[in-house]
Scaffold this motif. Sequence first.
Motif, PDB file in Angstrom:
ATOM      1  N   GLU A  26      -9.333  13.496  34.980  1.00  0.00           N
ATOM      2  CA  GLU A  26      -9.378  12.088  34.585  1.00  0.00           C
ATOM      3  C   GLU A  26     -10.171  11.270  35.595  1.00  0.00           C
ATOM      4  OE1 GLU A  26      -6.381   8.287  33.824  1.00  0.00           O
ATOM      5  OE2 GLU A  26      -5.617  10.338  33.523  1.00  0.00           O
ATOM      6  N   ARG A  27      -9.999  11.566  36.870  1.00  0.00           N
ATOM      7  CA  ARG A  27     -10.736  10.831  37.906  1.00  0.00           C
ATOM      8  C   ARG A  27     -12.246  11.013  37.710  1.00  0.00           C
ATOM      9  NH1 ARG A  27      -8.208   9.693  42.581  1.00  0.00           N
ATOM     10  NH2 ARG A  27      -6.903  11.533  42.304  1.00  0.00           N
ATOM     11  N   SER A  28     -12.668  12.233  37.462  1.00  0.00           N
ATOM     12  CA  SER A  28     -14.089  12.522  37.276  1.00  0.00           C
ATOM     13  C   SER A  28     -14.641  11.823  36.044  1.00  0.00           C
ATOM     14  CB  SER A  28     -14.294  14.035  37.158  1.00  0.00           C
ATOM     15  OG  SER A  28     -15.660  14.365  37.133  1.00  0.00           O
ATOM     16  N   TYR A  29     -13.898  11.855  34.952  1.00  0.00           N
ATOM     17  CA  TYR A  29     -14.356  11.203  33.728  1.00  0.00           C
ATOM     18  C   TYR A  29     -14.406   9.688  33.894  1.00  0.00           C
ATOM     19  CZ  TYR A  29     -13.582  15.696  31.301  1.00  0.00           C
ATOM     20  OH  TYR A  29     -13.631  17.004  30.888  1.00  0.00           O
ATOM     21  N   ARG A  30     -13.405   9.121  34.585  1.00  0.00           N
ATOM     22  CA  ARG A  30     -13.398   7.669  34.781  1.00  0.00           C
ATOM     23  C   ARG A  30     -14.574   7.222  35.656  1.00  0.00           C
ATOM     24  NH1 ARG A  30      -9.308   4.793  32.842  1.00  0.00           N
ATOM     25  NH2 ARG A  30      -7.323   5.810  32.332  1.00  0.00           N
ATOM     26  N   ILE A  31     -14.874   7.972  36.698  1.00  0.00           N
ATOM     27  CA  ILE A  31     -16.018   7.629  37.542  1.00  0.00           C
ATOM     28  C   ILE A  31     -17.297   7.647  36.715  1.00  0.00           C
ATOM     29  CG2 ILE A  31     -17.455   8.414  39.465  1.00  0.00           C
ATOM     30  CD1 ILE A  31     -14.872   9.343  40.850  1.00  0.00           C
ATOM     31  N   ALA A  32     -17.460   8.680  35.884  1.00  0.00           N
ATOM     32  CA  ALA A  32     -18.653   8.761  35.042  1.00  0.00           C
ATOM     33  C   ALA A  32     -18.767   7.544  34.134  1.00  0.00           C
ATOM     34  CB  ALA A  32     -18.623  10.043  34.213  1.00  0.00           C
ATOM     35  N   MET A  33     -17.660   7.134  33.544  1.00  0.00           N
ATOM     36  CA  MET A  33     -17.695   5.962  32.669  1.00  0.00           C
ATOM     37  C   MET A  33     -18.040   4.703  33.451  1.00  0.00           C
ATOM     38  SD  MET A  33     -14.696   6.620  29.821  1.00  0.00           S
ATOM     39  CE  MET A  33     -13.369   7.084  30.946  1.00  0.00           C
ATOM     40  N   GLU A  34     -17.486   4.572  34.659  1.00  0.00           N
ATOM     41  CA  GLU A  34     -17.798   3.403  35.481  1.00  0.00           C
ATOM     42  C   GLU A  34     -19.277   3.398  35.886  1.00  0.00           C
ATOM     43  OE1 GLU A  34     -15.982   0.834  36.111  1.00  0.00           O
ATOM     44  OE2 GLU A  34     -14.183   1.596  35.126  1.00  0.00           O
ATOM     45  N   CYS A  35     -19.882   4.568  35.980  1.00  0.00           N
ATOM     46  CA  CYS A  35     -21.300   4.655  36.331  1.00  0.00           C
ATOM     47  C   CYS A  35     -22.203   4.239  35.170  1.00  0.00           C
ATOM     48  CB  CYS A  35     -21.655   6.086  36.747  1.00  0.00           C
ATOM     49  SG  CYS A  35     -20.994   6.585  38.353  1.00  0.00           S
ATOM     50  N   GLY A  36     -21.649   4.166  33.966  1.00  0.00           N
ATOM     51  CA  GLY A  36     -22.442   3.723  32.828  1.00  0.00           C
ATOM     52  C   GLY A  36     -23.058   4.823  32.004  1.00  0.00           C
ATOM     53  N   VAL A  37     -22.440   6.017  31.983  1.00  0.00           N
ATOM     54  CA  VAL A  37     -22.993   7.108  31.183  1.00  0.00           C
ATOM     55  C   VAL A  37     -22.899   6.781  29.696  1.00  0.00           C
ATOM     56  CG1 VAL A  37     -22.426   8.846  32.924  1.00  0.00           C
ATOM     57  CG2 VAL A  37     -20.801   8.378  31.070  1.00  0.00           C
ATOM     58  N   ASP A  38     -23.743   7.450  28.926  1.00  0.00           N
ATOM     59  CA  ASP A  38     -23.686   7.350  27.473  1.00  0.00           C
ATOM     60  C   ASP A  38     -22.723   8.379  26.888  1.00  0.00           C
ATOM     61  OD1 ASP A  38     -25.979   5.381  27.037  1.00  0.00           O
ATOM     62  OD2 ASP A  38     -26.940   6.950  28.227  1.00  0.00           O
ATOM     63  N   LEU A  39     -22.669   9.550  27.521  1.00  0.00           N
ATOM     64  CA  LEU A  39     -21.822  10.644  27.060  1.00  0.00           C
ATOM     65  C   LEU A  39     -21.210  11.337  28.264  1.00  0.00           C
ATOM     66  CD1 LEU A  39     -24.414  12.255  24.604  1.00  0.00           C
ATOM     67  CD2 LEU A  39     -22.305  11.136  23.852  1.00  0.00           C
ATOM     68  N   ILE A  40     -20.058  11.967  28.031  1.00  0.00           N
ATOM     69  CA  ILE A  40     -19.451  12.878  29.004  1.00  0.00           C
ATOM     70  C   ILE A  40     -19.429  14.257  28.367  1.00  0.00           C
ATOM     71  CG2 ILE A  40     -17.264  13.520  30.108  1.00  0.00           C
ATOM     72  CD1 ILE A  40     -16.772  10.534  30.564  1.00  0.00           C
ATOM     73  N   GLU A  41     -19.703  15.279  29.170  1.00  0.00           N
ATOM     74  CA  GLU A  41     -19.726  16.645  28.642  1.00  0.00           C
ATOM     75  C   GLU A  41     -18.528  17.444  29.156  1.00  0.00           C
ATOM     76  OE1 GLU A  41     -22.492  20.646  28.713  1.00  0.00           O
ATOM     77  OE2 GLU A  41     -21.763  19.655  30.528  1.00  0.00           O
ATOM     78  N   PRO A  42     -17.456  17.562  28.360  1.00  0.00           N
ATOM     79  CA  PRO A  42     -16.391  18.498  28.703  1.00  0.00           C
ATOM     80  C   PRO A  42     -16.731  19.897  28.181  1.00  0.00           C
ATOM     81  CG  PRO A  42     -15.588  16.650  27.359  1.00  0.00           C
ATOM     82  CD  PRO A  42     -17.078  16.732  27.216  1.00  0.00           C
ATOM     83  N   ASP A  43     -16.423  20.915  28.969  1.00  0.00           N
ATOM     84  CA  ASP A  43     -16.449  22.294  28.485  1.00  0.00           C
ATOM     85  C   ASP A  43     -15.076  22.608  27.910  1.00  0.00           C
ATOM     86  OD1 ASP A  43     -19.074  22.863  29.581  1.00  0.00           O
ATOM     87  OD2 ASP A  43     -18.095  22.847  31.545  1.00  0.00           O
ATOM     88  N   LEU A  44     -15.047  23.384  26.822  1.00  0.00           N
ATOM     89  CA  LEU A  44     -13.779  23.602  26.109  1.00  0.00           C
ATOM     90  C   LEU A  44     -13.467  25.075  25.944  1.00  0.00           C
ATOM     91  CD1 LEU A  44     -14.214  20.901  23.318  1.00  0.00           C
ATOM     92  CD2 LEU A  44     -12.931  20.694  25.468  1.00  0.00           C
ATOM     93  N   VAL A  45     -12.222  25.441  26.270  1.00  0.00           N
ATOM     94  CA  VAL A  45     -11.691  26.792  26.056  1.00  0.00           C
ATOM     95  C   VAL A  45     -10.313  26.654  25.424  1.00  0.00           C
ATOM     96  CG1 VAL A  45     -13.008  27.816  27.960  1.00  0.00           C
ATOM     97  CG2 VAL A  45     -10.731  26.853  28.404  1.00  0.00           C
ATOM     98  N   PRO A  46      -9.814  27.703  24.742  1.00  0.00           N
ATOM     99  CA  PRO A  46      -8.545  27.554  24.017  1.00  0.00           C
ATOM    100  C   PRO A  46      -7.320  27.831  24.872  1.00  0.00           C
ATOM    101  CG  PRO A  46      -9.496  29.691  23.526  1.00  0.00           C
ATOM    102  CD  PRO A  46     -10.486  28.981  24.425  1.00  0.00           C
TER     103      PRO A  46
END
Length: 338
Positions: A26-46
Amino acid sequence: MSHEQTRSPLVIGHRGAPGYAVEHTERSYRIAMECGVDLIEPDLVPTADGYLLCRHENELSRTTNVKKVAALRDRRTTKMIDGRPHTGWFSEDLTLEELGSLRARERHPILRSHNTRWTDESLLTLDDTIALLAAHNRERGTRVGLCLELKSARHFAETGAPLDDLLLDTLRRCAAYLPDVPIQVEADDDSVLRSLAARTDLPTVQLVCSSAELMRLGGLEQISTYAAALAVHKNMVVRPATSRSPRRESRLVERAHGAGLAVYAWTLRSENRYLPPSLRTGMDDEIGFADPEYRALLDAGIDAVFSDHPDTAVACRDRWVSRRAAGAGARPQRALAV
């Protein structure tokens, strides 16, 4: 497949902002959003109970504290994943409740030692991530979206956990949030992208690592029948200068645009270790001169860039757009609207 033109190339927070915080937290995603990104790329596994977990790979020992969780000690095993043996603890063997006992850890503790102080971050599912972005967008009036990378899709399809089905299940559960969170889907396996293209209207992104892989997939025109964009290693667009050869720009972007495909370049990082020799200054873990690398890719016509340091990416993109707007002859971009 046709594509809308957008005002400027997109910046994608690669696993959030792992240059500043532990990836896929969550910290990493929030920082990215505060930086003004257009998209965030999560990698997904089951997971064992059918959720999608935000992890770079399904083996968890490099990016979590699973080795130290006594209750899971007997779950260590060896598996063949994409043709290679891997030993450790695997997401698909653990339920969401069991995964709740784990905490995220820095993948590169020597290179990014500043991230090792974060030891309290729980693991996120795609459900968690969609809710997080929806809340941010509603509060800020933004449109930060997701570029979801489905990892080892062929392997999981063969073992009874098809990621396209799990993704569609997740999107149904999260339907109330989706108007606020634009979504694209990325994979190196064309079969899962073909399945999603046939079953949904989600934009799909074909990940490739080499020209040989492009040929294996049937070339750009064939890829354009099921994908909206191509995600390629940055050196496939601009090969940096070496002691033996000057910097060279390929015609890949021009050819891809001619086939109706946007082009995304991965992955830009600001540490010297990841920069061309001419842009380095200091030790491997210190920050070098990343700006020229961004400019070269943007000048080559790319439509999006994946970055571990999204503040740098956004600043470079915005300066590039301003310069192009002040001049003439800017190349049209084909990135997908978000």
